[in-house]
Design an enzyme around this catalytic site. Sequence first.
Site, mmCIF file in Angstrom:
data_model
loop_
_atom_site.group_PDB
_atom_site.id
_atom_site.type_symbol
_atom_site.label_atom_id
_atom_site.label_comp_id
_atom_site.label_asym_id
_atom_site.label_seq_id
_atom_site.Cartn_x
_atom_site.Cartn_y
_atom_site.Cartn_z
ATOM 1 N NE ARG A 260 -2.204 0.605 3.870
ATOM 2 C CZ ARG A 260 -1.527 1.273 4.811
ATOM 3 N NH1 ARG A 260 -1.174 2.527 4.603
ATOM 4 N NH2 ARG A 260 -1.203 0.686 5.946
ATOM 5 C CG HIS A 264 -5.731 1.679 6.570
ATOM 6 N ND1 HIS A 264 -6.948 2.030 7.119
ATOM 7 C CD2 HIS A 264 -5.819 0.361 6.304
ATOM 8 C CE1 HIS A 264 -7.723 0.959 7.173
ATOM 9 N NE2 HIS A 264 -7.064 -0.064 6.689
ATOM 10 C CE1 TYR A 273 1.762 2.378 8.493
ATOM 11 C CE2 TYR A 273 0.580 4.082 9.715
ATOM 12 C CZ TYR A 273 0.687 3.257 8.611
ATOM 13 O OH TYR A 273 -0.254 3.312 7.616
#
Length: 365
Positions: A260, A264, A273
């Site tokens: 990805r 998200h 992160y």
Amino acid sequence: MLDADGTLSPTPAAEPYLAVIDALSDAELEGLYRDMAEIRAFDVQATNLQRQGQLALWPPSFGQEAAQVGSARAARAQDHVFPSYREHVVARIRGVDPVDIIRLMRGLTHGGWDPTDPRNGNTHIYTLVLGAQTLHATGLAMGLVFDGRSGTGDLERDEAVIVYYGDGASSQGDVHEAMVFAASYQTPEVFFLQNNQWAISVPVSTQSRSPLYRRGDGYGIPAIPIDGNDVLAGYAVTRVALDEARTGQGPRAIEAITYRMGAHTTSDDPTKYRTSDEEQSWARRDPIARMATYLRSRGASDAFFADVEASARALADDTRVRTNALGGVPTDLMFDHVYSEPHPLIDEQQRWLADYEASFEEGTS
């Protein structure tokens, strides 16, 4: 099939699928590229629209185009598709108007489109409840078995089901229950897992101590991992898996290993992160760039790529224009489906909101 640099270099494991790729015409191969390029332009436009306040939320599909295009093009017209909430190009390939996805994310509709409308290609509505669509898919696939709508050996008539979910959803109980029933009833179904490496901020290495495709073994479901950034692998393996399922050989599972590239959803900040080095590493495996290189090696012209760029820009422009014309969210809508029958508390809340909004009108406050 395709190396990251766009060279056709099938591994020994890929050789059984070469005949499926060889059967594709130049026009069909170019169509796979066009699908990916156009939906990326749409996806970027939709992300921008959300940032400008036109949508409540947007789940980008940036980077996952190959897995989705390959698998969607592999499905036959009579097949049933159960997306999660990021399969924008899958829906488009099956006939859904992309602006219907926009309408859903804008809050104008609970479903987005009518899955029973033949124009939508048996595409069921997005499921935002994580993994729940695997149960819906398995239930329908069981029905196909009971009704004798698969397993006759006629590839052009027998129906199958493909259900999409992610690595995060693979940790949900719904997925495991769906696989138990699918294996027990030998459903004509393909579980298509897009492992995009992150369940929001949780890496797949935390979710599973072994490769996700191996979970199929526990249920007796043949499973195979593929390079999810290789559209040719996605097409060939899914076509074979769906045909095996529809001919009575039971469910199949595919793990498309992809990434990805975006957030998200637009409520997420992936810089919190994951590292830039990780993102750059995956950017070098971009599915659209590698397919472009492959097509150029086969003689695709500059005119073809220019035409794709123009059509992608036109899709993005059309999305912006039609989104801006959708209008606001009718406030009565939120009260309409709370109960099946009229309820005094809901009626009171609806009146309160109407009075509150009226208080902002000129001369009333």
